[in-house]
Structure formats: structure tokens, C-alpha cells
Scaffold this active site. Structure first.
Site, PDB file in Angstrom:
ATOM      1  N   HIS A  36       0.808  -1.220   0.000  1.00 34.51           N
ATOM      2  CA  HIS A  36       0.000   0.000   0.000  1.00 34.51           C
ATOM      3  C   HIS A  36       0.844   1.274   0.000  1.00 34.51           C
ATOM      4  O   HIS A  36       1.542   1.589   0.964  1.00 34.51           O
ATOM      5  CB  HIS A  36      -0.929  -0.021   1.233  1.00 34.51           C
ATOM      6  CG  HIS A  36      -1.779   1.187   1.387  1.00 34.51           C
ATOM      7  ND1 HIS A  36      -1.339   2.329   2.017  1.00 34.51           N
ATOM      8  CD2 HIS A  36      -3.041   1.458   0.967  1.00 34.51           C
ATOM      9  CE1 HIS A  36      -2.299   3.247   1.993  1.00 34.51           C
ATOM     10  NE2 HIS A  36      -3.337   2.746   1.359  1.00 34.51           N
ATOM     11  N   ASP A  37       0.797   1.984  -1.101  1.00 30.92           N
ATOM     12  CA  ASP A  37       1.314   3.357  -1.214  1.00 30.92           C
ATOM     13  C   ASP A  37       2.784   3.519  -0.815  1.00 30.92           C
ATOM     14  O   ASP A  37       3.161   4.562  -0.254  1.00 30.92           O
ATOM     15  CB  ASP A  37       0.451   4.313  -0.381  1.00 30.92           C
ATOM     16  CG  ASP A  37      -0.949   4.483  -0.974  1.00 30.92           C
ATOM     17  OD1 ASP A  37      -1.636   5.435  -0.584  1.00 30.92           O
ATOM     18  OD2 ASP A  37      -1.333   3.656  -1.817  1.00 30.92           O
ATOM     19  N   LYS A 123      -4.743   4.713  -6.926  1.00 34.26           N
ATOM     20  CA  LYS A 123      -5.505   4.921  -5.688  1.00 34.26           C
ATOM     21  C   LYS A 123      -5.849   6.398  -5.546  1.00 34.26           C
ATOM     22  O   LYS A 123      -5.063   7.260  -5.909  1.00 34.26           O
ATOM     23  CB  LYS A 123      -4.675   4.444  -4.506  1.00 34.26           C
ATOM     24  CG  LYS A 123      -5.278   4.618  -3.130  1.00 34.26           C
ATOM     25  CD  LYS A 123      -4.502   3.801  -2.116  1.00 34.26           C
ATOM     26  CE  LYS A 123      -5.010   4.033  -0.712  1.00 34.26           C
ATOM     27  NZ  LYS A 123      -4.579   5.294  -0.109  1.00 34.26           N
TER      28      LYS A 123
END
Ligand SMILES: O=C(O)C1=CC=C[C@H](O)[C@H]1O
Ligand SMILES: CC(=O)C(=O)O
Length: 290
Positions: A36-37, A123
Site C-alpha cells: 500500500h502506497d 488509488k
């Protein structure tokens, strides 16, 4: 408005994790691994050569290797750079313009760059489910478990775990493969997830290996002495077994480096445990040194 400067802090040790409300365990046949990110922009808030990022990268890569070994799909989320105010929506109010229109800033860090076959999702909001293909991807593949790694624990990681729960997807946040604005936010987010929407686990628990099997190098008193000597620029023979090593110049940064190094090998030892009794013989006990 922008990102904070995040001082180095030790990754939580297995012994420090919150109690989980449910007893789910990761099933590789049901799981998807989410990175995630982990983009250079968001990582720029950290000293990426220090804790917790050094261990974050090491553990994300251990989990990626596990995923490859067990046929677990790997999905990356990444926010686009150069978003318009309209695209940013309320993120603009809280965080300003976000990632600049700079491919380097928007890129996933080289240390954990996607491999061939990994999916990359664009995202937009805290949750990796909102306006992405993540939900569809899980259902298409008949998978209902999401193993979550990346940054920031109390923001997008927690939001994604909660959103997973509301979609009846079992969320597993890997405590030593996420990082945050600080130890307090990190710990508080883990406690919330463990009690309200998912399971908090550790890299060792997911990959199924205990410490020393990972490197095969057992801990001995002489190895501990040599590593301390190396950090202090001393002769190992001069390092006392029972004296407070702080008196020998072993400061908290060096101590954190030792803890990270030993934990990356899977030793279940926390920075605070080393700091509590900073002596070779005390650490030998903690590490089960022969
Ligand atoms: O700029 C942003 O969008 C953000 C900054 C810091 C944390 C948030 O998760 C992220 O949305
Ligand atoms: C980093 C980020 O975008 C998040 O925590 O949601």
C-alpha cells in the site's frame, strides 16, 4: 498541510502486538498481498536508511517472496502525481496538492518495486478499495483475504482494513511491514484493527518461519560481542559482558540499528527490551545465545 518529518522509531516486536478479537489465520489460497502506497513521495517523510523503513522494506520483500512461493497475487496501490483540485477532492483540504507531477515522486520505491505479473492499482482515497479494481480483483480470483503492508498505518492501511471488513474481506495488517507517523500512531492503529475489523499479525507468522531458520546464523555471546564492537569501533575482546554498554557509547540510534538487524533475521526482540538491560550477557539471554 503536507507530510510530517517522521523521526526514526523501532518497529513493534511480536511480543508487543495487541490481542486480536478473532482468530483468523492467513490462508494463501484465499489471500491477496497488498503493498500500500510505498511511493517515494510518502516515504520522503522518513529517513529511509533507518527504522522503521529498513525493516519495512525487508519484511515487505519477505512477504513478496512468500507470495510468489504460494501463488498469492500481489497488488500495489499508488496515488497518481499531479492531481487536479477536482481529483483531489477533500484530500486537498487535509493534505494539499499531494504527490507532485513528478514520476519519481509517484513511483513505488525501488527497494520494493513491483515484479512482473504484479497488479498496480491507481488509488485516490484513504481506502485502496475506493474507485479502484481491488474488490473486483479479489472476487474474480475467488479470494476473500487481504494481507496489508505499506504506509501509513493509521491512515490508508487502517482505512483499507476497515473497508475490507465492510466488504466481508478478512483483513490482516502485518505489524512489522507497515509504518506510520510515529510509534504511537502505529500502535494505536494496530490496536483498533485488532479490536474492530481485522487481525494484526507479523511477517514471521505469515511466512511461517522462525528466526534463525531464516539466516541459519545462531546467536552466540561472541557474535553479539563482535556486532557491538563493530558498532563502537572497538576490539571485541574489549567489550565487557556485564557492563552497561551505554557507558561505552552505544546510543539509541546504534541500539535501534542492532534491534532492526536482529529482528530482520527473525529474532523476536524489541528495541525496548535491548534498551532495558543494555549488556551483552542480558542480550545473550534474550536471543537464546549459546
Ligand atoms: O496527500 C495525500 O493524499 C496523503 C497524505 C498523507 C497521508 C494520506 O494518506 C494521503 O492521502
Ligand atoms: C499514504 C497514503 O496515501 C495513505 O496512508 O492513505
Amino acid at each position: 498541510m503536507g507530510l510530517p518529518r517522521i523521526p526514526s522509531y523501532p518497529m513493534p516486536a511480536a511480543a508487543e502486538l495487541p490481542a486480536n478479537r478473532v482468530d483468523w489465520t492467513v490462508d494463501p489460497s484465499r489471500a491477496v498481498l497488498l503493498v500500500h502506497d510505498l511511493q517515494n513521495h510518502f516515504l520522503s517523510a522518513f529517513d529511509t536508511s533507518a527504522a522503521p523503513v529498513t525493516e519495512l522494506f525487508a519484511n515487505v520483500n519477505r512477504l513478496r517472496a512468500w507470495a510468489a512461493e504460494h501463488g498469492v497475487p500481489v497488488v500495489y496501490s499508488a496515488q497518481p502525481g499531479g492531481q487536479s483540485a477536482e481529483q483531489r477532492g477533500l484530500q486537498q483540504d487535509f493534505w494539499g496538492p499531494g504527490i507532485p507531477d513528478d514520476p519519481r515522486a509517484a513511483a513505488v520505491a525501488d527497494a520494493v518495486a513491483p515484479a512482473e505479473g504484479d497488479r498496480l492499482l491507481t488509488k485516490w482515497k484513504y481506502s485502496a478499495f475506493v474507485r479502484t479494481e481491488l474488490d473486483e480483483l479479489l472476487r474474480e480470483q475467488g479470494r476473500d483475504e487481504l494481507v496489508i503492508t505499506g504506509v501509513y498505518t493509521h491512515i490508508g492501511v487502517q482505512a483499507t482494513a476497515c473497508d475490507a471488513w465492510m466488504r466481508d474481506i478478512r483483513a490482516f495488517v502485518v505489524a512489522d511491514a507497515v509504518a506510520d507517523f510515529g510509534a504511537d500512531e502505529h500502535r494505536a492503529a494496530l490496536t483498533w484493527v485488532a479490536g474492530r475489523c481485522g487481525v494484526v499479525t507479523g511477517t514471521d507468522a505469515v511466512v511461517g518461519r522462525r528466526g534463525r531458520e531464516v539466516t541459519g546464523m545462531a546467536f552466540t555471546v561472541e557474535r553479539i560481542r563482535a556486532e557491538v564492537a563493530d558498532l563502537l569501533g572497538e576490539d571485541p575482546a574489549d567489550i565487557p559482558l556485564d557492563e552497561n554498554l551505554a557507558d561505552w557509547g552505544l546510543d539509541s540510534v546504534r541500539l535501534m540499528a542492532l534491534a532492526e538487524r536482529w529482528r530482520a533475521e527473525g529474532a523476536e526482540v524489541a528495541f525496548l527490551q535491548l534498551a532495558e538491560r543494555p549488556a551483552v550477557e542480558a542480550w545473550a539471554e534474550l536471543l537464546g545465545a549459546s
